[in-house]
Motif scaffolding. Structure first.
Motif, PDB file in Angstrom:
ATOM      1  N   ARG A  19       0.894  -1.231   0.075  1.00 50.89           N
ATOM      2  CA  ARG A  19       0.026   0.035  -0.157  1.00 50.89           C
ATOM      3  C   ARG A  19       1.011   1.164  -0.021  1.00 50.89           C
ATOM      4  O   ARG A  19       1.931   1.299   0.563  1.00 50.89           O
ATOM      5  CB  ARG A  19      -1.117   0.046   1.357  1.00 50.89           C
ATOM      6  CG  ARG A  19      -1.822   1.073   1.331  1.00 50.89           C
ATOM      7  CD  ARG A  19      -2.584   0.839   2.601  1.00 50.89           C
ATOM      8  NE  ARG A  19      -3.331  -0.279   2.844  1.00 50.89           N
ATOM      9  CZ  ARG A  19      -4.771  -0.262   2.706  1.00 50.89           C
ATOM     10  NH1 ARG A  19      -5.350   0.894   2.719  1.00 50.89           N
ATOM     11  NH2 ARG A  19      -5.333  -1.497   2.868  1.00 50.89           N
ATOM     12  N   ALA A  20       0.191   2.104  -0.768  1.00 54.22           N
ATOM     13  CA  ALA A  20       1.188   3.548  -0.792  1.00 54.22           C
ATOM     14  C   ALA A  20       0.379   4.623  -0.897  1.00 54.22           C
ATOM     15  O   ALA A  20      -0.957   4.619  -1.215  1.00 54.22           O
ATOM     16  CB  ALA A  20       2.182   3.451  -1.830  1.00 54.22           C
ATOM     17  N   THR A  21       0.584   5.912  -0.356  1.00 54.93           N
ATOM     18  CA  THR A  21      -0.200   6.902  -0.432  1.00 54.93           C
ATOM     19  C   THR A  21       0.303   7.990  -1.212  1.00 54.93           C
ATOM     20  O   THR A  21       1.562   8.338  -1.170  1.00 54.93           O
ATOM     21  CB  THR A  21      -0.522   7.572   0.747  1.00 54.93           C
ATOM     22  OG1 THR A  21      -1.099   6.651   1.774  1.00 54.93           O
ATOM     23  CG2 THR A  21      -1.491   8.537   0.979  1.00 54.93           C
ATOM     24  N   LEU A  22      -0.348   8.651  -2.227  1.00 61.94           N
ATOM     25  CA  LEU A  22       0.094   9.515  -3.273  1.00 61.94           C
ATOM     26  C   LEU A  22      -0.563  10.755  -2.877  1.00 61.94           C
ATOM     27  O   LEU A  22      -1.719  10.731  -2.777  1.00 61.94           O
ATOM     28  CB  LEU A  22       0.051   9.170  -4.509  1.00 61.94           C
ATOM     29  CG  LEU A  22       0.525   7.631  -4.984  1.00 61.94           C
ATOM     30  CD1 LEU A  22       0.161   7.488  -6.443  1.00 61.94           C
ATOM     31  CD2 LEU A  22       2.077   8.006  -4.793  1.00 61.94           C
ATOM     32  N   HIS A  23      -0.007  11.871  -3.073  1.00 62.96           N
ATOM     33  CA  HIS A  23      -0.534  13.223  -2.706  1.00 62.96           C
ATOM     34  C   HIS A  23      -0.657  13.809  -3.881  1.00 62.96           C
ATOM     35  O   HIS A  23       0.169  14.656  -4.299  1.00 62.96           O
ATOM     36  CB  HIS A  23       0.205  14.098  -1.802  1.00 62.96           C
ATOM     37  CG  HIS A  23       0.052  13.400  -0.266  1.00 62.96           C
ATOM     38  ND1 HIS A  23      -0.857  13.693   0.446  1.00 62.96           N
ATOM     39  CD2 HIS A  23       1.181  12.532   0.247  1.00 62.96           C
ATOM     40  CE1 HIS A  23      -0.806  12.800   1.494  1.00 62.96           C
ATOM     41  NE2 HIS A  23       0.408  12.121   1.518  1.00 62.96           N
ATOM     42  N   MET A  24      -1.786  13.550  -4.899  1.00 59.36           N
ATOM     43  CA  MET A  24      -1.886  14.309  -6.152  1.00 59.36           C
ATOM     44  C   MET A  24      -3.580  13.897  -6.679  1.00 59.36           C
ATOM     45  O   MET A  24      -4.122  13.198  -5.915  1.00 59.36           O
ATOM     46  CB  MET A  24      -1.029  13.516  -7.084  1.00 59.36           C
ATOM     47  CG  MET A  24      -0.973  12.075  -7.259  1.00 59.36           C
ATOM     48  SD  MET A  24       0.387  11.087  -8.506  1.00 59.36           S
ATOM     49  CE  MET A  24       1.972  11.856  -7.506  1.00 59.36           C
ATOM     50  N   ASP A  25      -3.734  14.362  -7.620  1.00 57.71           N
ATOM     51  CA  ASP A  25      -5.033  14.298  -8.404  1.00 57.71           C
ATOM     52  C   ASP A  25      -5.260  12.733  -8.719  1.00 57.71           C
ATOM     53  O   ASP A  25      -4.180  12.110  -9.061  1.00 57.71           O
ATOM     54  CB  ASP A  25      -5.443  15.190  -9.310  1.00 57.71           C
ATOM     55  CG  ASP A  25      -5.408  16.620  -9.135  1.00 57.71           C
ATOM     56  OD1 ASP A  25      -5.904  16.881  -7.810  1.00 57.71           O
ATOM     57  OD2 ASP A  25      -5.395  17.334  -9.996  1.00 57.71           O
ATOM     58  N   HIS A  26      -6.492  12.203  -8.893  1.00 62.95           N
ATOM     59  CA  HIS A  26      -6.738  10.858  -9.014  1.00 62.95           C
ATOM     60  C   HIS A  26      -6.213  10.554 -10.412  1.00 62.95           C
ATOM     61  O   HIS A  26      -5.443   9.463 -10.348  1.00 62.95           O
ATOM     62  CB  HIS A  26      -8.129  10.693  -8.910  1.00 62.95           C
ATOM     63  CG  HIS A  26      -8.421   9.087  -9.137  1.00 62.95           C
ATOM     64  ND1 HIS A  26      -8.303   8.089  -7.976  1.00 62.95           N
ATOM     65  CD2 HIS A  26      -9.062   8.578 -10.125  1.00 62.95           C
ATOM     66  CE1 HIS A  26      -8.665   7.021  -8.654  1.00 62.95           C
ATOM     67  NE2 HIS A  26      -9.097   6.990  -9.760  1.00 62.95           N
ATOM     68  N   GLU A  27      -6.518  11.282 -11.376  1.00 62.19           N
ATOM     69  CA  GLU A  27      -6.102  10.831 -12.724  1.00 62.19           C
ATOM     70  C   GLU A  27      -4.521  11.055 -12.872  1.00 62.19           C
ATOM     71  O   GLU A  27      -4.045  10.029 -13.546  1.00 62.19           O
ATOM     72  CB  GLU A  27      -6.677  11.888 -13.731  1.00 62.19           C
ATOM     73  CG  GLU A  27      -8.073  11.866 -13.841  1.00 62.19           C
ATOM     74  CD  GLU A  27      -8.988  12.605 -12.761  1.00 62.19           C
ATOM     75  OE1 GLU A  27      -8.422  13.515 -11.892  1.00 62.19           O
ATOM     76  OE2 GLU A  27     -10.117  12.275 -12.582  1.00 62.19           O
ATOM     77  N   GLU A  28      -3.796  11.956 -12.407  1.00 58.53           N
ATOM     78  CA  GLU A  28      -2.473  12.114 -12.224  1.00 58.53           C
ATOM     79  C   GLU A  28      -1.695  10.811 -11.456  1.00 58.53           C
ATOM     80  O   GLU A  28      -1.064  10.216 -11.931  1.00 58.53           O
ATOM     81  CB  GLU A  28      -2.059  13.238 -11.301  1.00 58.53           C
ATOM     82  CG  GLU A  28      -0.536  13.508 -11.424  1.00 58.53           C
ATOM     83  CD  GLU A  28      -0.069  14.670 -10.636  1.00 58.53           C
ATOM     84  OE1 GLU A  28       1.141  15.033 -10.514  1.00 58.53           O
ATOM     85  OE2 GLU A  28      -1.225  15.267 -10.113  1.00 58.53           O
ATOM     86  N   ALA A  29      -2.399  10.335 -10.346  1.00 55.76           N
ATOM     87  CA  ALA A  29      -2.138   9.160  -9.790  1.00 55.76           C
ATOM     88  C   ALA A  29      -2.107   8.003 -10.384  1.00 55.76           C
ATOM     89  O   ALA A  29      -1.154   7.086 -10.705  1.00 55.76           O
ATOM     90  CB  ALA A  29      -2.767   9.057  -8.357  1.00 55.76           C
ATOM     91  N   VAL A  30      -3.326   7.781 -11.214  1.00 54.79           N
ATOM     92  CA  VAL A  30      -3.252   6.510 -12.003  1.00 54.79           C
ATOM     93  C   VAL A  30      -2.270   6.373 -13.302  1.00 54.79           C
ATOM     94  O   VAL A  30      -1.696   5.400 -13.471  1.00 54.79           O
ATOM     95  CB  VAL A  30      -4.752   6.546 -12.817  1.00 54.79           C
ATOM     96  CG1 VAL A  30      -4.713   5.558 -13.777  1.00 54.79           C
ATOM     97  CG2 VAL A  30      -6.052   6.516 -11.782  1.00 54.79           C
ATOM     98  N   GLU A  31      -2.053   7.796 -13.553  1.00 58.31           N
ATOM     99  CA  GLU A  31      -0.815   7.906 -14.702  1.00 58.31           C
ATOM    100  C   GLU A  31       0.446   7.434 -14.118  1.00 58.31           C
ATOM    101  O   GLU A  31       1.161   6.800 -14.513  1.00 58.31           O
ATOM    102  CB  GLU A  31      -0.868   9.103 -15.387  1.00 58.31           C
ATOM    103  CG  GLU A  31       0.216   9.072 -16.725  1.00 58.31           C
ATOM    104  CD  GLU A  31       0.004   8.139 -17.379  1.00 58.31           C
ATOM    105  OE1 GLU A  31       0.784   7.801 -18.303  1.00 58.31           O
ATOM    106  OE2 GLU A  31      -0.962   7.823 -17.829  1.00 58.31           O
ATOM    107  N   HIS A  32       0.510   8.070 -12.793  1.00 58.41           N
ATOM    108  CA  HIS A  32       1.858   7.724 -12.225  1.00 58.41           C
ATOM    109  C   HIS A  32       2.158   6.295 -11.754  1.00 58.41           C
ATOM    110  O   HIS A  32       3.205   5.599 -11.804  1.00 58.41           O
ATOM    111  CB  HIS A  32       1.831   8.611 -10.853  1.00 58.41           C
ATOM    112  CG  HIS A  32       3.078   8.546 -10.055  1.00 58.41           C
ATOM    113  ND1 HIS A  32       4.309   8.610 -10.511  1.00 58.41           N
ATOM    114  CD2 HIS A  32       3.274   8.211  -8.661  1.00 58.41           C
ATOM    115  CE1 HIS A  32       5.190   8.662  -9.551  1.00 58.41           C
ATOM    116  NE2 HIS A  32       4.674   8.261  -8.438  1.00 58.41           N
TER     117      HIS A  32
END
Length: 150
Positions: A19-32
């Motif tokens: 599990r990881a937490t990303l601090h960004m928009d959802h669409e940006e996270a999916v691409e990341h």
């Protein structure tokens, strides 16, 4: 129905939970996440927005939730051989991204290789242990890639 194993005795390491937490928009996270797994040697065989589908079909009101079906062809090929082709029932290896709140996304993954061994779909032998270890290294690399670019 009684389960053949006690789910409360299964730990997150038994199923290769990451599990990881990303601090960004959802669409940006999916691409990341897509890029992080691709850079680690996975391809994305399939992907879809579970939230879009559920919101449309059953008016679920779900926050953004996206599924990436990642696959490393070499690992998949080895796992099919080791499991007498049963492993395909768990393909692809899913990585999900869900929105906790705007700007905060959770990335979640479990090891289909570990789960297959746990439930008897794949043998508990050295060949499968090697596949689990090799796949685990790729997943570790992908999760490291998530941290590196955030």
């Amino acid at each position: 129905m009684t389960l053949p194993i006690d789910p409360s005795a299964v730990s997150s390491s038994d199923i290769g939970e990451e599990r990881a937490t990303l601090h960004m928009d959802h669409e940006e996270a999916v691409e990341h996440v897509r890029e992080a797994f691709t850079d680690a040697g996975f391809g994305v065989a399939t992907e879809f927005s579970a939230s879009d589908m559920l919101n449309e079909k059953v008016d679920a009101g779900r926050d953004p939730y996206y599924v990436l079906g990642a696959c490393n062809p070499n690992m998949a090929d080895r796992a099919l051989d080791a499991s007498e082709k049963k492993m395909g029932g768990l393909f692809p290896c899913n990585v999900v991204v869900w929105q906790e709140e705007p700007g905060v996304q959770t990335v979640y993954h479990v090891s289909i290789m570990r789960i297959a061994r746990l439930v008897g779909m794949a043998p508990d032998d050295e060949t499968m242990a090697d596949i689990v270890a090799d796949t685990g290294e790729l997943v570790d690399e992908a999760f490291s890639n998530l941290d590196a670019a955030e």
